[in-house]
Design a protein around this motif. Structure first.
Motif, PDB file in Angstrom:
ATOM      1  N   VAL A 157      -6.965  11.710 -10.362  1.00  0.00           N
ATOM      2  CA  VAL A 157      -6.428  11.921  -9.115  1.00  0.00           C
ATOM      3  C   VAL A 157      -6.016  10.776  -8.208  1.00  0.00           C
ATOM      4  CG1 VAL A 157      -6.974  13.424  -6.913  1.00  0.00           C
ATOM      5  CG2 VAL A 157      -7.409  14.334  -9.007  1.00  0.00           C
ATOM      6  N   PRO A 158      -7.026   9.979  -7.997  1.00  0.00           N
ATOM      7  CA  PRO A 158      -6.842   8.717  -6.982  1.00  0.00           C
ATOM      8  C   PRO A 158      -5.844   7.684  -7.799  1.00  0.00           C
ATOM      9  CG  PRO A 158      -9.141   8.767  -7.621  1.00  0.00           C
ATOM     10  CD  PRO A 158      -8.623  10.063  -8.033  1.00  0.00           C
ATOM     11  N   PHE A 163      -0.556   5.074  -7.943  1.00  0.00           N
ATOM     12  CA  PHE A 163       0.609   4.798  -8.378  1.00  0.00           C
ATOM     13  C   PHE A 163       1.800   5.331  -7.668  1.00  0.00           C
ATOM     14  CE2 PHE A 163      -1.877   4.114 -12.235  1.00  0.00           C
ATOM     15  CZ  PHE A 163      -1.816   2.798 -12.556  1.00  0.00           C
ATOM     16  N   LEU A 164       1.529   6.407  -7.018  1.00  0.00           N
ATOM     17  CA  LEU A 164       2.626   7.004  -6.069  1.00  0.00           C
ATOM     18  C   LEU A 164       2.738   6.289  -4.990  1.00  0.00           C
ATOM     19  CD1 LEU A 164       4.712   9.399  -5.695  1.00  0.00           C
ATOM     20  CD2 LEU A 164       2.766  10.354  -4.476  1.00  0.00           C
ATOM     21  N   VAL A 165       1.856   5.628  -4.249  1.00  0.00           N
ATOM     22  CA  VAL A 165       2.060   4.719  -3.248  1.00  0.00           C
ATOM     23  C   VAL A 165       2.700   3.550  -3.617  1.00  0.00           C
ATOM     24  CG1 VAL A 165       0.685   3.190  -1.748  1.00  0.00           C
ATOM     25  CG2 VAL A 165       0.029   5.532  -1.917  1.00  0.00           C
ATOM     26  N   GLY A 166       2.277   2.950  -4.822  1.00  0.00           N
ATOM     27  CA  GLY A 166       3.178   1.747  -5.240  1.00  0.00           C
ATOM     28  C   GLY A 166       4.545   2.027  -5.571  1.00  0.00           C
ATOM     29  N   TYR A 167       4.817   3.068  -5.964  1.00  0.00           N
ATOM     30  CA  TYR A 167       6.164   3.206  -6.354  1.00  0.00           C
ATOM     31  C   TYR A 167       7.132   3.443  -5.277  1.00  0.00           C
ATOM     32  CZ  TYR A 167      10.511   5.580  -8.331  1.00  0.00           C
ATOM     33  OH  TYR A 167      11.990   5.679  -8.457  1.00  0.00           O
ATOM     34  N   ILE A 168       6.450   4.145  -4.078  1.00  0.00           N
ATOM     35  CA  ILE A 168       7.457   4.458  -3.206  1.00  0.00           C
ATOM     36  C   ILE A 168       7.501   3.227  -2.185  1.00  0.00           C
ATOM     37  CG2 ILE A 168       7.214   5.529  -0.756  1.00  0.00           C
ATOM     38  CD1 ILE A 168       6.014   8.313  -2.156  1.00  0.00           C
ATOM     39  N   ARG A 172       8.710   0.207  -8.204  1.00  0.00           N
ATOM     40  CA  ARG A 172       8.733  -0.600  -9.527  1.00  0.00           C
ATOM     41  C   ARG A 172       8.535   0.511 -10.635  1.00  0.00           C
ATOM     42  NH1 ARG A 172       4.714  -5.700  -8.320  1.00  0.00           N
ATOM     43  NH2 ARG A 172       6.253  -6.723  -7.060  1.00  0.00           N
ATOM     44  N   ALA A 173       9.201   0.109 -11.787  1.00  0.00           N
ATOM     45  CA  ALA A 173       9.192   1.485 -12.993  1.00  0.00           C
ATOM     46  C   ALA A 173       7.544   1.362 -13.480  1.00  0.00           C
ATOM     47  CB  ALA A 173      10.086   0.748 -14.010  1.00  0.00           C
ATOM     48  N   GLY A 174       6.948   0.010 -13.494  1.00  0.00           N
ATOM     49  CA  GLY A 174       5.587   0.215 -13.778  1.00  0.00           C
ATOM     50  C   GLY A 174       4.610   1.157 -13.113  1.00  0.00           C
ATOM     51  N   SER A 175       5.023   1.364 -11.830  1.00  0.00           N
ATOM     52  CA  SER A 175       4.131   2.319 -11.014  1.00  0.00           C
ATOM     53  C   SER A 175       4.448   3.815 -11.644  1.00  0.00           C
ATOM     54  CB  SER A 175       4.636   2.238  -9.373  1.00  0.00           C
ATOM     55  OG  SER A 175       3.968   0.869  -9.021  1.00  0.00           O
ATOM     56  N   LEU A 176       5.765   4.018 -11.688  1.00  0.00           N
ATOM     57  CA  LEU A 176       6.257   5.256 -11.955  1.00  0.00           C
ATOM     58  C   LEU A 176       5.627   5.478 -13.553  1.00  0.00           C
ATOM     59  CD1 LEU A 176       8.140   7.478 -11.147  1.00  0.00           C
ATOM     60  CD2 LEU A 176       9.999   6.496 -12.397  1.00  0.00           C
ATOM     61  N   GLY A 178       2.718   4.641 -14.721  1.00  0.00           N
ATOM     62  CA  GLY A 178       1.235   4.730 -14.361  1.00  0.00           C
ATOM     63  C   GLY A 178       0.959   6.043 -13.824  1.00  0.00           C
ATOM     64  N   LEU A 179       2.207   6.614 -12.961  1.00  0.00           N
ATOM     65  CA  LEU A 179       2.023   7.838 -12.536  1.00  0.00           C
ATOM     66  C   LEU A 179       2.047   8.862 -13.440  1.00  0.00           C
ATOM     67  CD1 LEU A 179       2.074   9.632 -10.006  1.00  0.00           C
ATOM     68  CD2 LEU A 179       4.237   9.563  -9.725  1.00  0.00           C
TER      69      LEU A 179
END
Length: 825
Positions: A157-158, A163-168, A172-176, A178-179
């Motif tokens: 959950v966290p 990763f959502l915070v990082g992507y927004i 970055r594709a890496g955050s997506l 990870g999400l």
């Protein structure tokens, strides 16, 4: 990643291991609650996943349980996420218990790390993030979930939010990636947690867009749509398997069942932490959701900070926190279920039925109280904003480094003692060892040689011992433990109580391809084992193969059919001569009157008195064509023999009898209570003149007995250990006592944890002097009868099996039964 971040992560990992220090004593052979039904089941499921990965990935969802039903892994949590988490330890050691313990430790540590990373990404404060990570390492409900490894998988959950915070923020594709991985791991680790998360996030996205539109560019939206498609493809095997399994079982739960496992408002003022446990005793061993004083205070500080204009600094942070507060309120309300209660007393209804009707998957989930786990996570993240506000005030900034470290350490210490679960109280043990010779024999047998282990426990979870043993041979077994069961398996379990019998063997031969029947003498009462062994010789389909100490293996051939007179008789199994039976009552009581009734559903075929004129016997015969005419051919036919008994009561009435006179009544009551034994066996038993009411269902078995007939008028089991509504229903049951009726009661396993003061008072009014709520996991047996000045009761209690009796000893009150049909072949 900075050295400070790495140091914080390492520190969280070390604390996670220290908090679970008993595991280090014998990490390869013991674990928490290893003889708990669920733990045995989870060990088997994880072991099966590695077996499937090594040999046949296509069989992954077809665990060798409830043979021959497919998709048996989906009858409960598949634990595929847990399996992937433990890949390293398993393929390095091959030890399933060590792997299980590593998964538990990994899950705890990752929960802290994920919360740390999320809070740090939101508030940009290392110290605040570290304190939040500490708070999640051992949350309030952790102690009660040690036997449920699927409920410890909150780290995703966290991680998903991080990763959502990082992507927004960065796109970055890496955050997506990870999400997507985090959401997939959540679903494969605990499917109903993913349903919970989906529900809690329903308003999250729209809030982000409304409050902060700056991130809503075309590229980010396109990326999110791609991630949803990718997630759908990854989850397709899981969803497809559950849809297929739904053709065999009914996942949907009744609202009353859901209500019994919902949270109570008082849970949010309770905790299972070491500190609060020491204050309040064993009654805190429930699913408490109180986050602790420190987290609650800084959660309020965080909320005030947000309302005072924290959004001006960072709209995205403001939007995230508003979304999390909304999500926390949703999970809090849903955790309360259909009815809001305080200490078991209903306060009003909630509109849960709307969610129950329209949200896919929610109707299949029982334990709504676990929504509270999500509420806790959201409160901790909100407290991170409060900690950050403290560390950013000028008064704190002006302090020396020593003061800053001291204040942070003090806060960390308070959080630790408020959230630290009393791990030292958890049972740390090894699961029961199987017979190695038997396991070797089964592992060498032909592939897919179905195995029926006996005894079959009426309380299905106790069959988990056979699941655990199955990892040593991997032959498919019939009876096991899961969250859901095929109807045919439940029906077969009922028939197996009377094994060997014509009907039970016919049922196995017709629908369950069993090759071996294994009698575990050590798990049976000796008289039951002796009866089985004596009767097996009467059935040519069963042949003795080998005995391994106290484990006896019989082969079951696929020829021959039969029926058992007193159980379910499918019409197609009746012989051309129909059914013949001779019944005789041995040693009848002179003061008793007996009537034998023979009936099919909705119709009595014969009603005959048994007395000295017919030598207390009955001959019965009915042709097959007559039976077929009585009941439709397409449905099963139940032919039932019932012996009704009545007695001549003393004229002065039961309430005027002394206990000595009561002992002379022409019927005998025996009550037996068996709390949970080391091998998992438990039972409650109420017997009247040898006619027995028995259950392995946890709780308090109550029966109302008519003194005029010596028969049980009504009975019910009340799970006052885990069901919050059971005490209320028990009070209603006792309030409706028939005039002059007697009451017998017996505890099966445990019945004290959630027994309310009102329910306890009702038992005391029956003359029961033992305060049941003071005896956790104790046996209790009692018989109560009315007196002119109230009630009197005879009782016994103890940590082992207890028995209480009333009335003269009756050694031979039984009837002989001989029944046969001609084999249609």
């Amino acid at each position: 990643m900075s050295y400070r971040t790495i140091g914080s992560i390492v520190c969280l990992c070390i604390v996670a291991v220290i908090l679970h220090y008993p595991l280090l004593q014998d990490i390869s052979h013991k674990t928490f609650y290893a003889n708990h039904d669920d733990v045995r089941f989870f060990l088997m499921v994880i072991a099966w996943s590695y077996q499937a990965l090594s040999n046949d990935v296509g069989s992954w969802f077809h665990a060798p349980l409830f043979f021959p039903y497919p998709y048996a892994l989906t009858y409960s949590e598949t634990l595929i996420g847990e399996t992937l988490l433990g890949l390293g330890p398993y393929f390095l050691t091959g030890n399933i218990i060590l792997t299980y313990n590593c998964i538990l430790l990994f899950s705890v540590a990752l929960s802290g790390i994920a919360t740390f990373l999320l809070v740090r990404a939101l508030v940009q404060d290392q110290k605040a993030a570290f304190l939040c990570g500490l708070a999640v390492l051992s949350p309030p409900e952790h102690f009660s979930e040690l036997a449920h490894i699927q409920s410890l998988q909150l780290q995703w959950v966290p991680f998903s939010l991080y990763f959502l915070v990082g992507y927004i923020r960065q796109g970055r594709a890496g955050s997506l990636v990870g999400l997507v991985i985090s959401l997939a791991m959540l679903a494969y680790s605990n499917l109903y947690f993913s349903v919970f998360f989906f529900i809690s996030m329903l308003g999250f996205g729209p809030l982000l867009i409304i409050i902060d539109r700056s991130w809503c560019d075309q590229r980010r939206f396109f990326g999110l749509i791609l991630s949803i498609i990718a997630l759908g493809l990854i989850l397709t095997p899981l969803i497809y398997s559950h849809i297929e399994a739904a053709n065999q079982i009914d996942y949907e739960k009744e609202l009353t069942e859901i209500e019994s496992l919902s949270a109570d408002l008082i849970d949010y003022f309770c905790s299972t932490s070491w500190l609060y446990f020491e204050w309040s005793g064993h009654n805190m061993i429930t699913e408490g959701h109180f986050p602790g004083v420190m987290i609650a205070i800084f959660g309020v500080v965080g909320l005030i900070t947000l309302l005072r204009g924290g959004w001006r600094k960072d709209k995205l942070v403001f939007a995230f926190y508003v979304g999390l507060i909304g999500s926390g309120l949703i999970t809090f309300l849903l955790s309360l279920g259909p009815v809001i209660t305080w200490a078991g007393k209903p306060l009003g209804n909630l509109p849960f039925h709307i969610f129950y009707t329209y949200i896919p998957g929610l109707s299949a989930i029982r334990a709504l109280s676990r929504f509270g786990h999500f509420t806790y996570i959201f409160v901790v993240v909100l407290a991170g904003l409060g900690f950050s506000a403290l560390f950013s005030v000028s008064m704190f900034k002006k302090r020396s480094m020593v003061w800053k470290i001291a204040i942070t350490a003090f806060l960390a210490f308070i959080i630790m003692i408020e959230t630290f679960s009393p791990i030292h109280l958890a049972t740390y043990e090894a699961p029961p060892e199987p017979n190695p010779e038997l396991m070797h024999f089964l592992s060498e047998a032909l592939e897919d040689s179905g195995v029926l282990h006996l005894p079959v426990y009426e309380f299905m979870p106790q069959n988990s011992i056979y699941e655990w043993w199955s990892i040593f041979h991997w032959q498919p077994i019939i009876f096991a433990h899961s969250s859901n069961y095929p109807r045919a398996i439940v029906d077969l379990a009922e028939q197996m109580k009377y094994f060997p019998s014509h009907q039970s063997i016919a049922a196995l031969q017709a629908s369950f391809p069993v090759k071996y029947v294994v009698l575990h003498q050590g798990l049976m009462h000796q008289p039951l084992f002796e009866r089985m062994q004596r009767m097996i010789g009467e059935f040519p389909a069963l042949s003795h193969i080998h005995s391994f100490d106290q484990d006896h293996v019989y082969g079951l051939s696929r020829i021959g059919r039969g029926t058992e007179l007193l159980r379910l008789i499918p019409v197609q199994q009746l012989g051309p001569d129909g059914v013949q039976a001779s019944l005789r009552l041995i040693a009848p009581l002179e003061s008793a009157h007996y009537c034998m009734k023979v009936a099919v559903p909705h119709r009595v075929l014969l009603s005959s008195s048994l007395d000295d004129q017919n030598n207390y016997s009955l001959d019965f015969k009915v042709a097959q064509q007559d039976l077929v005419m009585l009941y439709e051919k397409r449905e099963p036919l139940s032919l039932k023999f019932t012996l009704e008994t009545s007695f001549t009561m003393p004229e002065k009435g039961l309430d005027r009898l002394s206990e000595k006179e009561l002992e002379q009544l022409p019927f005998r009551i025996d009550v037996v209570s068996q709390p949970m034994r080391q091998d998992g066996f438990r039972e409650a038993l109420i017997s009247i003149n040898g006619h027995t009411l028995r259950t392995e269902q946890r709780g308090l078995l109550l029966a109302v007995i008519s003194p005029e007939t010596g028969q049980i008028v009504r009975y019910q089991v009340f799970d006052t250990h885990a069901d919050r509504s059971a005490s209320t229903r028990m009070v209603e049951f006792l309030d409706k006592l028939e005039p002059g009726g007697m009451v017998a009661g017996a505890v099966c396993d445990e019945a004290s944890a959630l027994l309310t003061a009102e329910a306890s008072q009702c038992l005391r009014q029956l003359g029961l002097l033992i305060a049941l709520e003071d005896y956790y996991r104790y046996g209790l047996a009692f018989i109560a009868w009315p007196r002119q000045d109230g009630w009197n009761a005879k009782s016994a209690h103890g940590s082992e099996r207890v028995t209480i009796s009333l009335g003269p000893p009756i050694q031979h009150f039984q009837f002989e039964l001989t029944a046969f049909t001609t084999d249609p072949s």
